[in-house]
Write an enzyme that holds these catalytic residues in place. Structure first.
Site, PDB file in Angstrom:
ATOM      1  N   CYS A  50      -5.523   1.873   4.269  1.00 29.93           N
ATOM      2  CA  CYS A  50      -4.390   1.334   3.250  1.00 29.93           C
ATOM      3  C   CYS A  50      -3.207   2.276   3.678  1.00 29.93           C
ATOM      4  CB  CYS A  50      -4.889   1.741   1.843  1.00 29.93           C
ATOM      5  SG  CYS A  50      -5.119   3.287   1.797  1.00 29.93           S
TER       6      CYS A  50
ATOM      7  N   CYS B  39       0.776  -0.890   0.315  1.00 26.84           N
ATOM      8  CA  CYS B  39       0.532  -0.116   0.109  1.00 26.84           C
ATOM      9  C   CYS B  39       0.987   1.069   0.122  1.00 26.84           C
ATOM     10  CB  CYS B  39      -0.825   0.321   1.281  1.00 26.84           C
ATOM     11  SG  CYS B  39      -2.334  -1.218   1.059  1.00 26.84           S
TER      12      CYS B  39
ATOM     13  N   CYS C  34      -8.388  -2.426  -4.813  1.00 32.55           N
ATOM     14  CA  CYS C  34      -7.887  -2.725  -5.256  1.00 32.55           C
ATOM     15  C   CYS C  34      -8.106  -4.527  -5.590  1.00 32.55           C
ATOM     16  CB  CYS C  34      -6.188  -3.083  -4.577  1.00 32.55           C
ATOM     17  SG  CYS C  34      -4.943  -1.285  -4.935  1.00 32.55           S
TER      18      CYS C  34
ATOM     19  N   CYS D 258      -6.959  -7.639  -2.984  1.00 34.92           N
ATOM     20  CA  CYS D 258      -7.477  -7.263  -1.609  1.00 34.92           C
ATOM     21  C   CYS D 258      -9.038  -6.645  -1.202  1.00 34.92           C
ATOM     22  CB  CYS D 258      -6.731  -6.642  -0.907  1.00 34.92           C
ATOM     23  SG  CYS D 258      -4.964  -6.318  -1.093  1.00 34.92           S
TER      24      CYS D 258
HETATM   25 FE1  SF4 Z   1      -1.476  -3.435  -3.066  1.00 35.21          FE
HETATM   26 FE2  SF4 Z   1      -3.761  -4.870  -1.347  1.00 35.21          FE
HETATM   27 FE3  SF4 Z   1      -2.788  -1.977  -0.307  1.00 35.21          FE
HETATM   28 FE4  SF4 Z   1      -3.632  -2.192  -3.706  1.00 35.21          FE
HETATM   29  S1  SF4 Z   1      -5.020  -2.265  -1.573  1.00 35.21           S
HETATM   30  S2  SF4 Z   1      -1.791  -1.325  -2.535  1.00 35.21           S
HETATM   31  S3  SF4 Z   1      -2.654  -4.749  -3.389  1.00 35.21           S
HETATM   32  S4  SF4 Z   1      -1.992  -4.123  -0.850  1.00 35.21           S
END
Ligand code: SF4
Length: 235
Positions: free
Chosen positions: A220, A114, A194, A197
């Protein structure tokens, strides 16, 4: 603006999203941008901003891990609302090459992922801005239950015009202005980040329960509290 003025602003505007937003976009708080995920409820603020000050910079962080439906929805809304200054922010390619070459960092170290894909690109993009507008709301889980319209993080003023709105107000606004829904909402995705996730939620569940499901992570990292990433409370 000194810290003590934030409580006066919250008292003055907290029950009126549009008035608070107009004030934030008037220049009284300096140069501000709207940061939008083009997620489940983003159309409300995007629509308000497009009507009040269509030249407002809109920052969209494309982590390169988003659902294709989100990218299509972003294009649809940008065109429909005639967003004049949409800025698509992407992660640094060299940093990705070094730290997440196979796009699997989200499994081993989601905080770092993130930071790499969201928090660091956003901080870069926010340079030159005094503040930013977010779509966060109190009903989106316990970590946001005390959210106020005006707040400050380590570097910027933050404006949350919809902080006290409930799901019915969001729904009514979208219906009233015939705003298109994110295509994944009808499949149970009430908070959309995302693809790796994000999961759908069951009826009655916290709208953000599908984000990092099964992990203690709940934010995040672009929204931090006292310099720390917010984590899910153990039950
Ligand atoms: Fe990475 Fe998941 Fe964060 Fe997106 S939500 S930036 S895929 S850890």
């Amino acid at each position: 603006m000194p810290h003590e003025d934030l409580s006066a602003l919250n008292t003055r505007f907290s029950d009126d999203a549009e008035r608070g937003l107009r004030f934030a976009l008037s220049g009284a708080l300096g140069h501000v941008a709207l940061v939008s995920s083009f997620g489940a409820e983003s159309a409300v603020l995007l629509h308000m901003v497009s009507r009040i000050a269509p030249q407002t910079p809109v920052l969209f962080i494309d982590t390169l891990m988003l659902f294709p439906e989100t990218l299509a929805y972003q294009r649809e809304l940008a065109q429909r609302l005639d967003l004049r200054d949409l800025r698509i922010i992407t992660p640094d390619r060299e940093a990705l090459f070094h730290h997440d070459p196979d796009n699997l960092l989200h499994r081993s170290d989601p905080d770092r992922c993130c930071a790499l894909r969201k928090a660091e690109p956003l901080q870069q993009a926010l340079r030159g801005f005094d503040g930013w507008i977010t779509g966060r709301k109190q009903f989106q889980g316990t970590t946001r239950s005390k959210l106020q319209m005006f707040e400050r993080d380590d570097t910027h003023l933050k404006v949350n015009p919809l902080a006290t709105w409930d799901p019915a107000q969001v729904r009514d606004y979208m219906t009233r202005f015939e705003l298109p829904r994110h295509p994944l909402v009808s499949q149970g995705y009430l908070s959309i980040g995302c693809a790796p996730c994000t999961a759908p939620v069951a009826t009655g569940e916290d709208p953000r329960a599908g984000r990092w499901r099964g992990q203690d992570k709940v934010e995040c990292g672009i929204h931090i509290a006292n310099g720390r990433v917010i984590r899910r409370q153990a039950s």
